[in-house]
Scaffold this motif. Sequence first.
Motif, PDB file in Angstrom:
ATOM      1  N   ALA A 253      37.106  26.197  58.741  1.00 16.19           N
ATOM      2  CA  ALA A 253      37.486  27.324  57.896  1.00 16.19           C
ATOM      3  C   ALA A 253      36.605  27.312  56.660  1.00 16.19           C
ATOM      4  O   ALA A 253      36.001  26.287  56.313  1.00 16.19           O
ATOM      5  N   LEU A 254      36.528  28.447  56.011  1.00 18.69           N
ATOM      6  CA  LEU A 254      35.761  28.560  54.787  1.00 18.69           C
ATOM      7  C   LEU A 254      36.596  28.085  53.609  1.00 18.69           C
ATOM      8  O   LEU A 254      37.812  28.331  53.558  1.00 18.69           O
ATOM      9  N   PRO A 255      35.995  27.392  52.643  1.00 19.13           N
ATOM     10  CA  PRO A 255      36.753  27.053  51.433  1.00 19.13           C
ATOM     11  C   PRO A 255      37.275  28.319  50.761  1.00 19.13           C
ATOM     12  O   PRO A 255      36.585  29.328  50.665  1.00 19.13           O
ATOM     13  N   GLU A 256      38.513  28.265  50.313  1.00 12.76           N
ATOM     14  CA  GLU A 256      39.201  29.454  49.821  1.00 12.76           C
ATOM     15  C   GLU A 256      39.091  29.623  48.312  1.00 12.76           C
ATOM     16  O   GLU A 256      39.924  30.292  47.705  1.00 12.76           O
ATOM     17  N   TRP A 257      38.070  29.036  47.718  1.00  7.50           N
ATOM     18  CA  TRP A 257      37.901  29.188  46.275  1.00  7.50           C
ATOM     19  C   TRP A 257      37.356  30.572  45.948  1.00  7.50           C
ATOM     20  O   TRP A 257      36.575  31.145  46.693  1.00  7.50           O
ATOM     21  N   GLU A 258      37.751  31.074  44.812  1.00  9.13           N
ATOM     22  CA  GLU A 258      37.234  32.333  44.281  1.00  9.13           C
ATOM     23  C   GLU A 258      36.957  32.123  42.805  1.00  9.13           C
ATOM     24  O   GLU A 258      37.837  31.690  42.050  1.00  9.13           O
ATOM     25  N   VAL A 259      35.728  32.381  42.389  1.00  7.59           N
ATOM     26  CA  VAL A 259      35.362  32.167  40.988  1.00  7.59           C
ATOM     27  C   VAL A 259      36.282  33.003  40.106  1.00  7.59           C
ATOM     28  O   VAL A 259      36.436  34.213  40.301  1.00  7.59           O
ATOM     29  N   PHE A 260      36.899  32.357  39.143  1.00  6.30           N
ATOM     30  CA  PHE A 260      37.895  33.023  38.314  1.00  6.30           C
ATOM     31  C   PHE A 260      37.242  33.992  37.346  1.00  6.30           C
ATOM     32  O   PHE A 260      36.263  33.663  36.667  1.00  6.30           O
ATOM     33  N   ASP A 261      37.783  35.199  37.301  1.00  7.98           N
ATOM     34  CA  ASP A 261      37.347  36.235  36.380  1.00  7.98           C
ATOM     35  C   ASP A 261      38.567  36.720  35.620  1.00  7.98           C
ATOM     36  O   ASP A 261      39.490  37.286  36.212  1.00  7.98           O
ATOM     37  N   PRO A 262      38.646  36.499  34.301  1.00  9.16           N
ATOM     38  CA  PRO A 262      39.866  36.881  33.564  1.00  9.16           C
ATOM     39  C   PRO A 262      40.140  38.374  33.585  1.00  9.16           C
ATOM     40  O   PRO A 262      41.281  38.782  33.371  1.00  9.16           O
ATOM     41  N   LEU A 263      39.138  39.192  33.839  1.00  8.38           N
ATOM     42  CA  LEU A 263      39.370  40.630  33.902  1.00  8.38           C
ATOM     43  C   LEU A 263      39.923  41.046  35.257  1.00  8.38           C
ATOM     44  O   LEU A 263      40.841  41.866  35.350  1.00  8.38           O
ATOM     45  N   THR A 264      39.369  40.493  36.325  1.00  2.62           N
ATOM     46  CA  THR A 264      39.811  40.850  37.672  1.00  2.62           C
ATOM     47  C   THR A 264      41.111  40.167  38.052  1.00  2.62           C
ATOM     48  O   THR A 264      41.963  40.756  38.721  1.00  2.62           O
ATOM     49  N   HIS A 265      41.295  38.924  37.609  1.00  2.22           N
ATOM     50  CA  HIS A 265      42.455  38.131  38.015  1.00  2.22           C
ATOM     51  C   HIS A 265      43.452  37.979  36.867  1.00  2.22           C
ATOM     52  O   HIS A 265      44.069  36.923  36.727  1.00  2.22           O
ATOM     53  N   HIS A 266      43.608  39.021  36.060  1.00  2.00           N
ATOM     54  CA  HIS A 266      44.499  38.908  34.904  1.00  2.00           C
ATOM     55  C   HIS A 266      45.957  38.741  35.329  1.00  2.00           C
ATOM     56  O   HIS A 266      46.771  38.189  34.574  1.00  2.00           O
ATOM     57  N   GLN A 267      46.335  39.202  36.545  1.00  2.00           N
ATOM     58  CA  GLN A 267      47.724  39.068  36.981  1.00  2.00           C
ATOM     59  C   GLN A 267      48.091  37.632  37.310  1.00  2.00           C
ATOM     60  O   GLN A 267      49.263  37.319  37.484  1.00  2.00           O
ATOM     61  N   HIS A 268      47.099  36.741  37.411  1.00  2.00           N
ATOM     62  CA  HIS A 268      47.356  35.341  37.717  1.00  2.00           C
ATOM     63  C   HIS A 268      47.335  34.455  36.471  1.00  2.00           C
ATOM     64  O   HIS A 268      47.352  33.233  36.600  1.00  2.00           O
ATOM     65  N   LEU A 269      47.284  35.065  35.301  1.00  4.97           N
ATOM     66  CA  LEU A 269      47.330  34.298  34.057  1.00  4.97           C
ATOM     67  C   LEU A 269      48.776  33.941  33.735  1.00  4.97           C
ATOM     68  O   LEU A 269      49.653  34.811  33.740  1.00  4.97           O
ATOM     69  N   HIS A 270      49.020  32.671  33.474  1.00  6.00           N
ATOM     70  CA  HIS A 270      50.355  32.198  33.121  1.00  6.00           C
ATOM     71  C   HIS A 270      50.242  31.377  31.843  1.00  6.00           C
ATOM     72  O   HIS A 270      49.379  30.497  31.735  1.00  6.00           O
ATOM     73  N   GLN A 271      51.112  31.671  30.907  1.00  9.18           N
ATOM     74  CA  GLN A 271      51.063  31.037  29.589  1.00  9.18           C
ATOM     75  C   GLN A 271      52.082  29.912  29.460  1.00  9.18           C
ATOM     76  O   GLN A 271      52.434  29.534  28.351  1.00  9.18           O
ATOM     77  N   ARG A 272      52.546  29.393  30.577  1.00 11.85           N
ATOM     78  CA  ARG A 272      53.508  28.294  30.551  1.00 11.85           C
ATOM     79  C   ARG A 272      53.064  27.240  31.552  1.00 11.85           C
ATOM     80  O   ARG A 272      52.649  27.560  32.663  1.00 11.85           O
TER      81      ARG A 272
END
Length: 283
Positions: A253-272
Amino acid sequence: MHPHPASRHWDGSPRHTQPRRSLRVAPTSPSRLLRAGQSGRCRACGNRLEWYPRSDDRHRPIALHPAEAPTAAVPASCHWHLSCGTAYRHGDGSAWCRLPHAVLCPHRTTTRLTPHVEDLRRQLALRTRRLLDTGAFTPRPAAAPTAPAAPCRPTRPILQLLSIRYLAAHPVDAIRCVAQTRHRHRCPHPVLAPAFPGTWRLLPTGPAHGQLMLPDQAMAVYDLGHLPYDEQLRWRAQRCPTHATSPGAADLALPEWEVFDPLTHHQHLHQRLPTTRRRAGRS
């Protein structure tokens, strides 16, 4: 009456069999993914497809139609070609190209394309109908709406390793090894090793690809930067400690990493932090 040996036919004539060869990956190959790990079937239509990493900076996988098509009969926006196991957009000057499966999938609605592409779509639609009639394929049911994950338990955490932040596809303890076992199955062991754990930290968001700074806010990051260099390479290769020391084992299988982009992946930001317990009565 003696039975004929397996090396001969029923009439006694010799049987010519080709020797079985095991799958091997060349040491100079840029991708250690076997062909068995690249092929699959579309969950929407049941037709075969092949996965290849793209040539962009994120190496996101793309599903391509297994067969080639004449370049002159395909729109230029659909031209893809392969080189060393990597998919490149547009043609390479040859008379043949590969098509994305999203363009040909009968389950999707696309704009009218060339007659050759429309004919391929009709062929795949007939094949899908045949699979449905024979019971060989069952469409994947629509996922039921689920409640959003609690902020302190991110289902897609952000990891930092080798000074780069990645967005994972699964929780930290559910990231699975991509190597092939001796039984030619995917390794069931997790990448997380109890001897080398990471640390949850609240780190600033930072800039996004040289753009303007986002509002100053902290986000939960699973930091692996303090681990040894070899251990961080093992995480990026998405291998368990056992297969990290087995260079001969290929990937299924391919590694499932995705380079983090704070603009594209803002819904995955958690402050806790995940280790922080909620107070009673707080949501």
